[in-house]
Design a protein around this motif. Structure first.
Motif, PDB file in Angstrom:
ATOM      1  N   PRO A 236      12.771  24.471  17.019  1.00 17.09           N
ATOM      2  CA  PRO A 236      11.790  23.369  17.008  1.00 17.09           C
ATOM      3  C   PRO A 236      12.244  22.198  16.128  1.00 17.09           C
ATOM      4  CG  PRO A 236      10.666  25.468  16.841  1.00 17.09           C
ATOM      5  CD  PRO A 236      12.120  25.764  16.675  1.00 17.09           C
ATOM      6  N   THR A 237      12.808  22.520  14.956  1.00 20.91           N
ATOM      7  CA  THR A 237      13.294  21.460  14.070  1.00 20.91           C
ATOM      8  C   THR A 237      14.456  20.711  14.701  1.00 20.91           C
ATOM      9  OG1 THR A 237      12.575  22.615  12.073  1.00 20.91           O
ATOM     10  CG2 THR A 237      14.335  20.984  11.820  1.00 20.91           C
ATOM     11  N   TRP A 238      15.371  21.474  15.317  1.00 21.35           N
ATOM     12  CA  TRP A 238      16.516  20.841  15.974  1.00 21.35           C
ATOM     13  C   TRP A 238      16.057  19.905  17.103  1.00 21.35           C
ATOM     14  CZ3 TRP A 238      21.478  20.955  14.383  1.00 21.35           C
ATOM     15  CH2 TRP A 238      22.462  20.467  15.268  1.00 21.35           C
ATOM     16  N   ALA A 239      15.082  20.347  17.872  1.00 14.52           N
ATOM     17  CA  ALA A 239      14.573  19.520  18.973  1.00 14.52           C
ATOM     18  C   ALA A 239      13.929  18.241  18.440  1.00 14.52           C
ATOM     19  CB  ALA A 239      13.577  20.319  19.806  1.00 14.52           C
ATOM     20  N   ARG A 240      13.221  18.327  17.309  1.00 11.06           N
ATOM     21  CA  ARG A 240      12.630  17.119  16.723  1.00 11.06           C
ATOM     22  C   ARG A 240      13.719  16.148  16.287  1.00 11.06           C
ATOM     23  NH1 ARG A 240       8.918  20.841  14.498  1.00 11.06           N
ATOM     24  NH2 ARG A 240      10.069  20.926  12.519  1.00 11.06           N
ATOM     25  N   MET A 241      14.800  16.677  15.715  1.00 12.64           N
ATOM     26  CA  MET A 241      15.900  15.816  15.311  1.00 12.64           C
ATOM     27  C   MET A 241      16.546  15.150  16.532  1.00 12.64           C
ATOM     28  SD  MET A 241      17.739  18.066  12.289  1.00 12.64           S
ATOM     29  CE  MET A 241      19.073  16.885  12.101  1.00 12.64           C
ATOM     30  N   GLN A 242      16.694  15.903  17.613  1.00 10.15           N
ATOM     31  CA  GLN A 242      17.265  15.315  18.828  1.00 10.15           C
ATOM     32  C   GLN A 242      16.386  14.192  19.366  1.00 10.15           C
ATOM     33  OE1 GLN A 242      17.804  19.112  21.005  1.00 10.15           O
ATOM     34  NE2 GLN A 242      19.914  18.429  21.320  1.00 10.15           N
ATOM     35  N   ARG A 243      15.091  14.414  19.354  1.00 13.08           N
ATOM     36  CA  ARG A 243      14.183  13.376  19.856  1.00 13.08           C
ATOM     37  C   ARG A 243      14.274  12.119  18.995  1.00 13.08           C
ATOM     38  NH1 ARG A 243      10.841  17.951  20.950  1.00 13.08           N
ATOM     39  NH2 ARG A 243       9.746  17.740  18.965  1.00 13.08           N
ATOM     40  N   ALA A 244      14.329  12.312  17.658  1.00 13.72           N
ATOM     41  CA  ALA A 244      14.452  11.159  16.764  1.00 13.72           C
ATOM     42  C   ALA A 244      15.780  10.439  16.983  1.00 13.72           C
ATOM     43  CB  ALA A 244      14.325  11.617  15.309  1.00 13.72           C
ATOM     44  N   ALA A 245      16.837  11.207  17.186  1.00 14.87           N
ATOM     45  CA  ALA A 245      18.159  10.606  17.407  1.00 14.87           C
ATOM     46  C   ALA A 245      18.158   9.742  18.657  1.00 14.87           C
ATOM     47  CB  ALA A 245      19.213  11.701  17.510  1.00 14.87           C
ATOM     48  N   MET A 246      17.585  10.260  19.741  1.00 14.26           N
ATOM     49  CA  MET A 246      17.626   9.554  21.015  1.00 14.26           C
ATOM     50  C   MET A 246      16.727   8.318  21.035  1.00 14.26           C
ATOM     51  SD  MET A 246      17.908  12.744  23.687  1.00 14.26           S
ATOM     52  CE  MET A 246      18.330  11.692  25.078  1.00 14.26           C
ATOM     53  N   LYS A 247      15.843   8.208  20.056  1.00 20.48           N
ATOM     54  CA  LYS A 247      15.012   7.016  19.935  1.00 20.48           C
ATOM     55  C   LYS A 247      15.642   5.964  19.016  1.00 20.48           C
ATOM     56  CE  LYS A 247      10.672   9.507  20.761  1.00 20.48           C
ATOM     57  NZ  LYS A 247       9.412  10.001  20.153  1.00 20.48           N
ATOM     58  N   SER A 248      16.798   6.274  18.423  1.00 20.57           N
ATOM     59  CA  SER A 248      17.449   5.337  17.502  1.00 20.57           C
ATOM     60  C   SER A 248      17.857   4.068  18.244  1.00 20.57           C
ATOM     61  CB  SER A 248      18.684   5.983  16.879  1.00 20.57           C
ATOM     62  OG  SER A 248      18.341   7.134  16.133  1.00 20.57           O
ATOM     63  N   PRO A 249      17.682   2.899  17.630  1.00 22.55           N
ATOM     64  CA  PRO A 249      18.059   1.626  18.272  1.00 22.55           C
ATOM     65  C   PRO A 249      19.561   1.381  18.146  1.00 22.55           C
ATOM     66  CG  PRO A 249      17.096   1.198  16.123  1.00 22.55           C
ATOM     67  CD  PRO A 249      17.027   2.692  16.327  1.00 22.55           C
TER      68      PRO A 249
END
Length: 479
Positions: free
Chosen positions: A447-460
């Motif tokens: 779950p933590t890894w998935a949250r990090m992936q989501r945050a990464a993919m939203k990076s500008p």
């Protein structure tokens, strides 16, 4: 107040590329166009380039005796760019790459790129025969470093100049005996202008004489004023600190788009299944077995600057802990051997391809879980930005643009949901080993890894913010 900019460089995507310089030079005109800036790009017409374009050009400048032979500047619209090709066969029509024959640098490189700078300054002063005259000359790296100097030596001119340092490790050195051949005034050969430890440096010339200096990340701009990063030019840059700024590079988000049609394994923040499919396909492509832990990728020049020796030393513990590794790159023979040695020792967990393959690079970002970028210095870096775009979390040294673009997974960032990767300091084997241990633990917490992936993919990671910053810098020069 938008205006006209002449960008001068030795490389430009998609026409000729050896590194990230070309990506910036090719992307910036397109990013600035919606803001009203008209940018033309001047590059050498290397062998086969005109034929590659396959379009009719028009001559906008000529000189019967440019540094040893006749030359013209040909204007052409291609690949969404307004290009100016410096066609000087005696300088550029030769086999090999832009700078070497494949084994050794061309001995006349000082003249080849001084000619490029001379023409840039000439166009900036008088424009071409088509009447297009720039308001600003933007020089990139040592290959265009003499352009601001030629502009200044020619007397008062309304054109302002900017020089961007993409990598200060390359400085364009030449013997002072070449002053006359390079059309440089003898009286400017002193420490306050052209002289650099008894030699010439085209990069120093640009740093001294340009109206503004930029680098490709804010942290790199600060680092360059320190001796461990400035490589002998830290004093020059520190003396001009008031005109130095760092502007992050961006990436082409259409080219690097994991959800775009035509990608082998498209996926998005909402749909993780294709990521797993891409991972399985990547393992199969490299002939690897199951990997329970994170699959790390390396797409890089295999050099000490890129920290590849650190990967060779830290990888065994990571692999023993369940991780996997796939490597694409070439460079130092000893480091190529070290990567092959890892693959031989861990045949089910490590795959290595020496060379470069653009399509494979896309597949690696699509299928990898982690991208390793342990550079000892990194002006900006694009690899970590591609990783963010694909949810392939960067593990990077805390230097230059890497530090500016990756949010470290510390306790507070994880709690806030803003962590996008892992950074480490100092840049040594122990720090990387410890960070890879942390990577294994985070990957196990899905779950933590998935949250990090989501945050990464939203990076500008695109050019929107940086293009506005360049536009503001240009506008300030014209006020």
């Amino acid at each position: 107040m938008p205006g006209r900019v002449l960008s001068v460089a030795s490389e430009c995507v998609p026409l000729v590329k050896t590194g990230g310089l070309a990506d910036v030079v090719g992307a910036l005109p397109k990013a600035l166009a919606p803001l009203g800036w008209d940018m033309r790009v001047l590059i050498p017409a290397y062998r086969g380039l005109a034929a590659k374009l396959g379009r009719k050009t028009r001559t906008v400048w000529s000189d019967p005796a440019l540094f040893g032979g006749p030359a013209t500047v040909e204007a052409v619209e291609a690949q969404g760019l307004s290009l100016l090709l410096l066609d000087a066969p005696h300088l550029y029509d030769r086999p090999g790459g832009p700078y070497s024959d494949g084994g050794h640098d061309f001995p006349d490189n000082p003249e080849r790129f001084a000619a490029l700078s001379w023409v840039a300054a000439s166009l900036a002063r008088g424009g071409g025969t088509d009447g297009w005259v720039p308001d600003i000359l933007h020089a990139h790296d040592w290959q265009a470093g003499f352009a601001p100097a030629y502009l200044r030596f020619g007397g008062a001119a309304p054109v302002k100049s900017v020089i961007t340092i993409h990598n200060i490790a390359f400085q364009g050195h030449a013997s002072p005996e070449r002053l006359a051949a390079l059309r440089l005034p003898l009286h400017e050969f002193h420490a306050g202008s052209l002289e650099y430890y008894g030699n010439l440096s085209s990069l120093k010339a640009g740093l001294v004489h340009a109206d503004r200096i930029t680098t490709v990340s804010p942290t790199y701009a600060e680092e360059l004023m320190r001796p461990e990063f400035g490589m002998g030019l830290q004093g020059v840059i520190a003396a001009r600190a008031e005109v130095v700024s760092g502007i992050l590079n961006g990436v082409d988000t259409e080219l690097w788009d994991p959800a775009a049609p035509g990608q082998a394994h498209p996926y998005s923040v909402q749909n993780r299944k294709p990521k797993a499919e891409a991972r399985a396909a990547l393992l199969a492509e490299f002939g690897l077995g199951p990997v329970e832990g994170p699959l790390a990728i390396v797409i890089s020049r295999l050099t000490a600057q890129k920290g590849i020796d650190l990967i060779a030393a830290a990888a065994p513990e990571f692999l023993a802990g369940g991780g996997g590794l796939v490597v694409l790159g070439s460079g130092d023979p000893g480091l190529e051997h070290a990567m092959r040695g890892l693959a031989a020792a861990w045949p089910d967990r490590v795959g290595v391809k020496i060379g470069y393959d653009e399509a494979l690079g896309h597949r690696m970002f699509a299928g990898g879980d982690v991208v390793l970028v342990p550079s000892r210095f990194e002006p900006c870096g694009l690899t970590q930005l591609y990783g963010l775009r694909y949810g392939t979390l960067p593990v990077v040294a805390a230097t230059g643009g890497l530090a500016d673009t990756v949010v470290h997974a510390n306790t507070m960032a994880l709690a806030a949901g803003t962590a996008t990767g892992l950074t480490f300091h100092p840049t040594d084997v122990l720090a990387l080993t410890q960070t890879l241990r942390r990577c294994l633990a985070l990957f196990a917490d899905r779950p933590t890894w998935a949250r990090m992936q989501r945050a990464a993919m939203k990076s500008p990671v695109g050019w929107e913010t940086s293009s506005r910053t360049y536009a503001a810098l240009y506008a300030d020069l014209l006020t």
